[in-house]
Every structure is written in C-alpha cells, then in structure tokens.
Design an enzyme around this catalytic site. Structure first.
Site, PDB file in Angstrom:
ATOM      1  N   LYS A 189     -12.871  -9.181  35.740  1.00  0.00           N
ATOM      2  CA  LYS A 189     -12.203  -8.994  37.013  1.00  0.00           C
ATOM      3  C   LYS A 189     -11.146  -7.908  36.850  1.00  0.00           C
ATOM      4  CE  LYS A 189     -12.762 -13.495  39.244  1.00  0.00           C
ATOM      5  NZ  LYS A 189     -12.061 -14.626  39.877  1.00  0.00           N
ATOM      6  N   GLU A 241      -0.163  11.167  50.916  1.00  0.00           N
ATOM      7  CA  GLU A 241      -1.034  11.449  52.051  1.00  0.00           C
ATOM      8  C   GLU A 241      -1.732  10.175  52.519  1.00  0.00           C
ATOM      9  OE1 GLU A 241      -2.982  15.544  51.889  1.00  0.00           O
ATOM     10  OE2 GLU A 241      -2.769  15.042  49.766  1.00  0.00           O
TER      11      GLU A 241
END
Length: 343
Positions: A303, A220
């Site tokens: 990170k 979607e």
C-alpha cells in the site's frame, strides 16, 4: 504577564451587531510583557483571552501606552484609526486556546498569512462555527440578509455592487501580502494561507487556510486545507492534494522538499523529499503500488501508505498494464533546479 498573540484591528459588523470580519494591520506574536502591561493599564485588560471592543476615545490612551514602550508601529496604527466610524477591536490572547469569537479567529488566521506561525502552529478548533458566511463585495463585507437592500441602494445611485464571493473566508491579499511572492489570481488564496518567500502562485493555483508553502515553490495546482509543501517543491497545473476536510481523515498530507507533483496528478499521503508523482496519477494511502528495483523488476506490492515520508521516490503508472509503480527517483534535484532558475 504572558502573551501568545496581540492585535489591534478595525472590522465590520452587521446591522444586528455581529462581527463579520476584522483587519489586523500588524498582529504580534509573543508580545513582550512591557507592552501588554502598558496596554492593560490603558484599556483595563485583566488577563486571559479577551476581545475588547474599543471606543474611538480610547485610541489616545493606547497610543500613549505604545509610545511608553517605544512601539512606534502600533502607535502609528492608533493615529491612522483616529476618527474612524468603523468598529475597533483589541484582541489579546494569553494562551493558544480554542478561539471564542470571530475577532479571535481572524487574529489567528492573520498570524498564519503574515508568516508569524506556520500551518498547524495555531489552535483553530471550532473556528467554522465562529465564522459567519459573508458576501464579499466591492464595498467590503456585507451580511447576507442585508445584501439585497445594499444592491438595490447601489443601483438607485447608478452603480453596481459587485459580489466577489459568498464564503466564510476572504481572500488573503485584502489582509496580508507577505514579502517575496507572486500571485496570479488573488481570489484563489484564502486568509489563513501561509505563502513562503519565493513562491509563485499561478492563476489556477489555489491555497486554502492553515496550509501553504514553506519556501520557494511554483503552485499551479491545489493546496488543500492543512497541506504543507516543502521548500523547492512544485505543483503542476490541475494537480490536487487531499486535505483533512476532503478525505484525508487524521492523516496530515504533506509534500517534502524538492518534489514535483505532475500536471493533473493527485496526492493522498505524506510525501518525502525529492519525490515525483507522474502527471495524471492520483496516489492515495490505500493505492496498491508495485515496487521496482534498479533493473525495473517487481520486488513487492505494498500500500502506498507504507511509503509515506520516504525520500527519492518516483510514482508512475505502467502504460501497458495500468499498475502504479514506484522506483528510486534520480532526477528530482536536477529537474527542480531548472524549474526554479527564474522563479
């Protein structure tokens, strides 16, 4: 005589003789030597990567060549094409080298959409310079400098020439419809997309070229160029994946198996199996992420790129302090099994 790819196609040219597009009904990957040798005798193919424009009279010779090696599918194709006034092309690629012509690019994109090769499995270097920008209309491909006169001519005959898009890529379903898929809006899937068996693409879903799903998925959101989504993974409404053309640089963004990218979320790093990205959260490789233990206590700040490819992670945003957090994802398998129960 070795062969990488083979395709007999029918295409469209501009008034100046430029190839605009080519449709390959049944492209072949790694065709056997007997077929290539038979075809070589019929059309004087001498080896290498060649794009041969055919005269309609050559189809009988090709039909005999295909029948001599018992390839009835290709022989049937020559029968269908007999009498056509459209340009015919035979594209034979001995190796997977950089494409040198528009028909070569279309053959390679067709290999992807026919699920003969997977994304990143074919050399597309330099393809953009070989693909003309085309008006895709209700009457097929039209060169842009010829469009206005064609529109006027249609109006003079009491009809409207519908321009569907202006792009280098046509929609996939005009060239290939792979088995076992559902597609809500065909205009949102470009030729060169790889749509795995069992995939449903809802009306707002999008799949770019050299990208797609490897198995059962509910799409979607947006699968950008180069992004590969593993079996059992779903992309929620409005979510996005960062392609190599839109900021991903040389990092290939991918989604592992049994993952969920929530509605309006975004992904800018390779995701391992059984991972979830919370709705509305965009995680890139440079995002600072707080790593939580089983007691939801912070143990490190890293990170997100350091977590690339690692399985069983849940990425979420802390609603109180706004920080991105990651913890072990224990519910992904059960959640995806429910989503795919009736896919």
């Amino acid at each position: 005589m070795s062969n990488f790819a083979f395709g007999l196609g029918i295409g469209t040219k501009s008034a100046t003789g430029q190839w605009l597009e080519v449709y390959y009904y049944a492209p072949l990957l790694n065709a056997d030597d007997a077929l290539i040798q038979a075809v070589a005798k019929a059309v004087n193919y001498t080896g290498g990567n060649q794009t041969l424009e055919l005269a309609e009279s050559q189809l009988k010779h090709l039909e005999a060549a295909f029948l001599s090696v018992e390839n009835e599918q290709q022989a049937e194709l020559t029968e269908i094409l007999e009498g056509t006034q459209q340009p015919l092309v035979l594209c034979i690629l001995e190796t997977d080298a950089e494409p040198q012509s528009t028909p070569e690019v279309y053959l390679k994109l067709s290999l992807l959409s026919n699920r003969l090769v997977k994304p990143h499995g074919v050399n597309l270097t330099g393809m953009f310079g070989l693909l003309p920008n085309v008006a895709w209309t209700s009457e097929g491909a039209i060169a842009l400098d010829e469009l206005a006169k064609r529109q006027l001519s249609a109006r003079a005959q009491g009809r409207v020439l519908d321009v569907i898009s202006v792009d280098k890529f046509p929609k996939m379903t005009n060239y290939a419809v792979p088995a076992g898929v559902r597609i809500g809006d065909a205009s949102r899937i470009r030729l060169g997309a790889y749509v795995g068996e069992g995939t449903t693409v809802m009306h707002e879903g999008f799949i770019n070229f050299n990208a797609g799903t490897l198995g059962v998925s509910m799409v979607e959101g947006r699968i950008s160029a180069g992004v590969v989504v593993g079996n059992g993974s779903d992309l929620g409404g409005g979510c996005s994946t960062m392609g190599t053309l839109s900021g991903g640089n040389n990092v290939v963004i991918s989604v592992g198996e049994n993952c969920l990218i929530g509605a309006n979320a975004g992904l800018g790093l390779p995701l391992g199996d059984r991972c979830t990205v919370e709705a509305g959260l965009y995680v890139t490789g440079g995002s600072k992420v707080t790593v939580l233990d089983d007691q939801n206590q912070a143990v490190a700040i890293v990170k997100a790129a350091e977590l690339a490819g690692k399985p069983d992670l849940l990425f979420r945003r802390n609603s109180q302090n706004g920080q991105i957090e990651v913890k072990t994802n224990r519910s992904a398998i059960e959640l995806n099994a429910e989503l795919h129960k009736h896919n």
